[in-house]
Design a protein around this motif. Sequence first.
Motif, PDB file in Angstrom:
ATOM      1  N   SER A 125       6.515  36.514   3.568  1.00 15.73           N
ATOM      2  CA  SER A 125       7.397  36.040   4.531  1.00 15.73           C
ATOM      3  C   SER A 125       6.474  35.356   5.490  1.00 15.73           C
ATOM      4  CB  SER A 125       8.494  37.115   5.235  1.00 15.73           C
ATOM      5  OG  SER A 125       9.166  37.529   4.337  1.00 15.73           O
ATOM      6  N   GLY A 126       5.314  36.100   5.652  1.00 17.23           N
ATOM      7  CA  GLY A 126       4.076  35.530   6.651  1.00 17.23           C
ATOM      8  C   GLY A 126       3.058  36.078   6.635  1.00 17.23           C
ATOM      9  N   THR A 127       2.065  35.734   7.601  1.00 17.22           N
ATOM     10  CA  THR A 127       1.052  36.461   7.525  1.00 17.22           C
ATOM     11  C   THR A 127       0.727  36.907   9.327  1.00 17.22           C
ATOM     12  OG1 THR A 127      -0.549  34.384   7.883  1.00 17.22           O
ATOM     13  CG2 THR A 127      -0.351  35.714   5.834  1.00 17.22           C
ATOM     14  N   VAL A 128      -0.079  37.740   9.513  1.00 18.22           N
ATOM     15  CA  VAL A 128      -0.198  38.317  10.960  1.00 18.22           C
ATOM     16  C   VAL A 128      -1.740  38.981  11.014  1.00 18.22           C
ATOM     17  CG1 VAL A 128       0.473  40.577  10.495  1.00 18.22           C
ATOM     18  CG2 VAL A 128       0.557  39.743  12.952  1.00 18.22           C
ATOM     19  N   SER A 129      -2.401  38.583  12.064  1.00 18.62           N
ATOM     20  CA  SER A 129      -3.779  39.172  12.262  1.00 18.62           C
ATOM     21  C   SER A 129      -3.845  40.649  12.289  1.00 18.62           C
ATOM     22  CB  SER A 129      -4.382  38.656  13.482  1.00 18.62           C
ATOM     23  OG  SER A 129      -5.302  39.498  14.257  1.00 18.62           O
ATOM     24  N   GLY A 130      -4.594  41.228  11.505  1.00 18.44           N
ATOM     25  CA  GLY A 130      -4.709  42.808  11.293  1.00 18.44           C
ATOM     26  C   GLY A 130      -4.828  43.435  12.538  1.00 18.44           C
ATOM     27  N   PRO A 187       8.643  27.431   7.922  1.00 23.55           N
ATOM     28  CA  PRO A 187       8.964  27.072   9.344  1.00 23.55           C
ATOM     29  C   PRO A 187      10.245  27.496   9.735  1.00 23.55           C
ATOM     30  CG  PRO A 187       8.052  25.227   8.495  1.00 23.55           C
ATOM     31  CD  PRO A 187       8.051  26.202   7.317  1.00 23.55           C
ATOM     32  N   GLY A 188      10.702  27.994  10.943  1.00 22.97           N
ATOM     33  CA  GLY A 188      12.021  28.550  11.398  1.00 22.97           C
ATOM     34  C   GLY A 188      12.337  29.890  10.706  1.00 22.97           C
TER      35      GLY A 188
END
Length: 377
Positions: A125-130, A187-188
């Motif tokens: 669904s997305g990526t995030v900084s660890g 997006p969104g």
Amino acid sequence: MKFRVERDVLADAVTWTARTLPTRPPAPVLAGVRIEADAQGVINLASFDYETSARSEIPAEVAEPGTVLVSGRLLAEISRALPNKPVDVALEGSKVVVTCGASRFTLLTMPVDEYPALPGLPEVSGTVSGDAFTHAVAQVTVAASRDDTLPLLTGVRVEIEGERITLLSTDRYRLALRELTWTPATPGFSAAALVRARTLNDVAKSLGSGGGLVNVGLSTGQGLDLVGFEAGGRQTTSQLVEGDYPAVRRLFPDSTPIHAVVATAPLIEAAKRVSLVAERNTPIRLSFSEGQVVLDAGHGDDAQASEALEAVLVGEDIAVAFNPQFLLDGLGALGTDFVRLSFTHPNKPVEFTGQGSLDGEDDSSYRYLLVPIRFTG
């Protein structure tokens, strides 16, 4: 099955995969780690307890492909204790032989065909900084309930709206909210899920601490509601907690006529010292007046302690009392040089936010709301 692998690589992978194994599994095979060696020189390790799954992938010299199931905790203990030399793992009849230098271990296998199929990793669904993810989760999980009779409150509410993730948790006595940014796959993107705090904390520490990116996948409304995380060749899934989380955002006050700012580290140290005389379930009191805050605990014939610190107070004098551990949890989670305590009334919840300087603006990306304890006198 037969392969050779570096000792540290094997020990790290087995320890990580086996970390969530149940101590009392409902079926014996669920205490196992499944090891699958393929002809391309990749070893896949997996564990599953019907709620949480873990998989890790490591390189190895594979002489004979195959799949086995062995006790995960035992293999983890053995692999950590081996000398620092290459490890040979081979299936001989119904046993797995682990050889490393002069050390040789024989493990019984479990029936692989009785092992349940692992759920697939949800689509990313997305990526995030660890690093940001690890820090945010640690800040929020301090307020999650540890009472399994209230399963809803043992979870962290994850709300995703475009590029913003909001994490919420409460145990009815305190409430933590943390906002952070991420990169959605589309997006969104919008979603909400309730993830077990224990699982989220474990995943954030083990996958996010490497400093890279963590892929996050959510699958809801399609039969099995899952959250999945993947980073550095390791992936884990967990079933979401069912139920409607209480509308806790409205508990944050719209306005606070009184606030005080104190240096965080000295306040933590003073609270630890004063709370030494606060017996079980007794509060420590913070009395704010112009230029200072006085912490005190104990009363009457009991042991007593007090300590004064510098503080900036905006508004009228105010005194509140807190559970010492809940106070320390919130202060420790802030991670800023100064803390702002915002008040509406001595008996109403107090909001904690961080500040970089004594006279700066507070940072509302992390908010910790703590219910005070009523006191007399």
